[in-house]
Design a protein around this motif. Structure first.
Motif, PDB file in Angstrom:
ATOM      1  N   HIS A 107      13.881  30.802  36.061  1.00 25.02           N
ATOM      2  CA  HIS A 107      13.214  31.260  37.289  1.00 25.02           C
ATOM      3  C   HIS A 107      11.701  31.091  37.286  1.00 25.02           C
ATOM      4  CE1 HIS A 107      16.914  33.081  38.832  1.00 25.02           C
ATOM      5  NE2 HIS A 107      17.130  33.523  37.600  1.00 25.02           N
ATOM      6  N   SER A 117      12.597  35.245  42.534  1.00 21.88           N
ATOM      7  CA  SER A 117      13.580  34.172  42.370  1.00 21.88           C
ATOM      8  C   SER A 117      14.895  34.702  41.825  1.00 21.88           C
ATOM      9  CB  SER A 117      13.019  33.105  41.430  1.00 21.88           C
ATOM     10  OG  SER A 117      13.998  32.118  41.148  1.00 21.88           O
ATOM     11  N   THR A 120      16.699  36.077  44.858  1.00 18.34           N
ATOM     12  CA  THR A 120      16.847  35.254  46.072  1.00 18.34           C
ATOM     13  C   THR A 120      17.443  33.873  45.815  1.00 18.34           C
ATOM     14  OG1 THR A 120      14.558  34.435  45.831  1.00 18.34           O
ATOM     15  CG2 THR A 120      14.911  36.414  47.188  1.00 18.34           C
ATOM     16  N   SER A 121      17.467  33.445  44.549  1.00 17.19           N
ATOM     17  CA  SER A 121      17.982  32.097  44.274  1.00 17.19           C
ATOM     18  C   SER A 121      19.489  32.006  44.476  1.00 17.19           C
ATOM     19  CB  SER A 121      17.636  31.690  42.833  1.00 17.19           C
ATOM     20  OG  SER A 121      18.210  32.598  41.904  1.00 17.19           O
ATOM     21  N   ASN A 122      20.177  33.111  44.387  1.00 23.32           N
ATOM     22  CA  ASN A 122      21.624  33.133  44.599  1.00 23.32           C
ATOM     23  C   ASN A 122      21.975  34.417  45.332  1.00 23.32           C
ATOM     24  OD1 ASN A 122      24.395  33.073  44.546  1.00 23.32           O
ATOM     25  ND2 ASN A 122      24.591  32.987  42.323  1.00 23.32           N
ATOM     26  N   THR A 123      22.478  34.293  46.539  1.00 19.62           N
ATOM     27  CA  THR A 123      22.852  35.467  47.348  1.00 19.62           C
ATOM     28  C   THR A 123      24.324  35.426  47.753  1.00 19.62           C
ATOM     29  OG1 THR A 123      22.113  34.325  49.355  1.00 19.62           O
ATOM     30  CG2 THR A 123      20.515  35.758  48.253  1.00 19.62           C
ATOM     31  N   ARG A 124      25.128  34.731  46.969  1.00 19.98           N
ATOM     32  CA  ARG A 124      26.560  34.616  47.310  1.00 19.98           C
ATOM     33  C   ARG A 124      27.339  35.814  46.738  1.00 19.98           C
ATOM     34  NH1 ARG A 124      27.333  28.507  45.304  1.00 19.98           N
ATOM     35  NH2 ARG A 124      25.687  29.234  43.882  1.00 19.98           N
ATOM     36  N   SER A 127      31.351  35.859  46.636  1.00 21.37           N
ATOM     37  CA  SER A 127      32.095  34.921  45.802  1.00 21.37           C
ATOM     38  C   SER A 127      32.190  35.444  44.375  1.00 21.37           C
ATOM     39  CB  SER A 127      31.410  33.557  45.801  1.00 21.37           C
ATOM     40  OG  SER A 127      31.993  32.688  44.853  1.00 21.37           O
ATOM     41  N   ALA A 130      30.836  32.510  41.972  1.00 28.17           N
ATOM     42  CA  ALA A 130      29.414  32.198  42.122  1.00 28.17           C
ATOM     43  C   ALA A 130      28.580  33.459  42.340  1.00 28.17           C
ATOM     44  CB  ALA A 130      29.215  31.236  43.284  1.00 28.17           C
ATOM     45  N   PRO A 132      25.983  36.420  41.978  1.00 26.16           N
ATOM     46  CA  PRO A 132      24.674  36.463  41.294  1.00 26.16           C
ATOM     47  C   PRO A 132      24.664  37.481  40.146  1.00 26.16           C
ATOM     48  CG  PRO A 132      24.546  37.576  43.417  1.00 26.16           C
ATOM     49  CD  PRO A 132      25.902  36.911  43.370  1.00 26.16           C
ATOM     50  N   GLN A 188      30.833  31.206  35.108  1.00 27.81           N
ATOM     51  CA  GLN A 188      29.996  30.198  35.752  1.00 27.81           C
ATOM     52  C   GLN A 188      29.367  29.201  34.784  1.00 27.81           C
ATOM     53  OE1 GLN A 188      27.231  31.964  38.609  1.00 27.81           O
ATOM     54  NE2 GLN A 188      28.602  33.706  38.869  1.00 27.81           N
TER      55      GLN A 188
END
Length: 370
Positions: A107, A117, A120-124, A127, A130, A132, A188
């Motif tokens: 990050h 970061s 906010t880099s992954n907001t799924r 899932s 995936a 966060p 992941q």
């Protein structure tokens, strides 16, 4: 115990304990890094550090959470309980190294600050594959940070034992976050089974130990006792409400036997030719006073050495901790207690233990009415 707070108060035992912790961590990291390099010489230093510190922190967390139930099951583990906070702070620092290097590697190359970061880099969030997971680790580390900085007794005293204990019970919330953090991260990014093995074996061990310790406590709490009625002894009201709990010979000298009567946890001590009854819960960290012993005339908690006078439940000056006291009586060899507590620090006379009369061989004691 100390009458004043000091930044560092290491005795010889704590020094040995800390050196053992340091040696264990150093050996673990050396073995882990060596094995990884032998199988994958191209692995980067940052990746090695992230993986090694993460597995070590998770392993230490499982050890920390196992110490409590182990100490309830077997007293030989009490020295570990006495120094458990040192292990917890060590685990936090190792987890911090993992967290800092993870943020640096994943990050620090974007257009926003690393912490922003991270979230906010992954907001799924919908899932599983995936999710966060890094945010879960961040919140777990935050809980460990709060626990580490409040581990000293200065904070326990000023926050109050109830608030302090509630705060430190959040370790189980942190443990759940760590489990989800690791499992989702493995899904992941990882193919190495060591993470899953540590979690499965560790979680199974923790659940088993806590169930065993819990069943033992429930068994003690569910013991039924006989209630003494006032009419059973010359109609006197002084025995009303007393409960027969054990035989005098079942209590060792300078030791206690514990009972749960009408939801009151009571420890009955035999010391100095008398029986005394106090509340079984230590004011420091809810330790079981009845599992300790009388040292220098004071009931000494087996967890961290807090002391109370048996006849009034007060800590010796200048300390101010107090526990409730109870009435205790002897009828022959039968021990009776009244589960109604007196206010904390109330002095009670105790029950005098009559020494047996030893007569010369062949002689008998004759009683006459005067």
């Amino acid at each position: 115990m100390s009458a004043s707070y000091q930044a560092v108060l290491w005795n010889r035992q704590k020094k040995h304990y800390d050196w053992l912790i340091f040696a264990f961590c150093a050996i673990y990291l050396a073995i882990f890094i060596s094995l990884n390099l032998s199988f994958n010489p191209q692995v980067t230093f940052e990746t090695l550090l992230i993986r090694s510190t993460s597995t070590l922190a998770v392993l230490l967390l499982h050890i920390i959470l196992s110490i409590g139930p182990l100490a309830r099951i077997n007293k030989k583990f009490l020295p570990l309980l006495y120094n458990r906070r040192h292990l917890g702070v060590t685990m936090f620092f190792i987890a911090s190294v993992h967290g800092v290097f993870s943020i640096m590697q994943f990050h620090t190359l974007g257009n926003v600050t690393p912490i922003v970061s991270l979230f906010t880099s992954n907001t799924r969030f919908g899932s599983v594959s995936a999710f966060p997971f890094q945010a879960l680790g961040f919140f777990a580390l935050l809980i460990f940070f709060l626990m580490a900085i409040t581990s000293h007794d200065f904070w326990l005293h000023n926050l109050s034992p109830k608030v302090w204990k509630t705060l430190h019970m959040f370790v189980y919330v942190a443990y759940f976050l760590i489990v989800m953090h690791v499992m989702l991260g493995v899904i992941q990014y990882e193919t190495n089974p060591v993470f899953v093995i540590i979690l499965v074996v560790g979680s199974g061990t923790l659940i088993t130990l806590h169930l065993i310790a819990g069943f033992r406590e429930v068994k003690k709490d569910n013991i039924k006792f006989n209630v003494k009625h006032s009419s059973s002894l010359t109609g006197s009201n002084e025995w009303n409400g007393f409960v027969m709990v054990c035989d005098l010979n079942e209590i060792e000298e300078d030791r206690a036997k514990m009972f749960c009567v009408e939801k009151e946890r009571i420890a009955v001590y035999k010391t100095g030719g008398k029986l005394f009854a106090v509340n079984n819960v230590c004011k420091h960290q809810n330790g079981p006073l009845g599992e300790g012993k009388v040292i220098d005339g004071c009931i000494t908690c087996p967890w961290h050495g807090y002391q109370y006078l048996p006849h009034n439940g007060q800590s010796p000056p200048p300390f101010k901790e107090k526990v409730s006291t109870y009435d205790v009586k002897l009828e022959g060899k039968k021990v009776w207690i009244n589960p109604k507590p007196y206010p904390e620090g109330t002095e009670r006379p105790g029950a005098v233990i009559q020494a047996p009369i030893n007569l010369p061989e062949g002689e008998t004691l004759e009683l006459t009415n005067i």
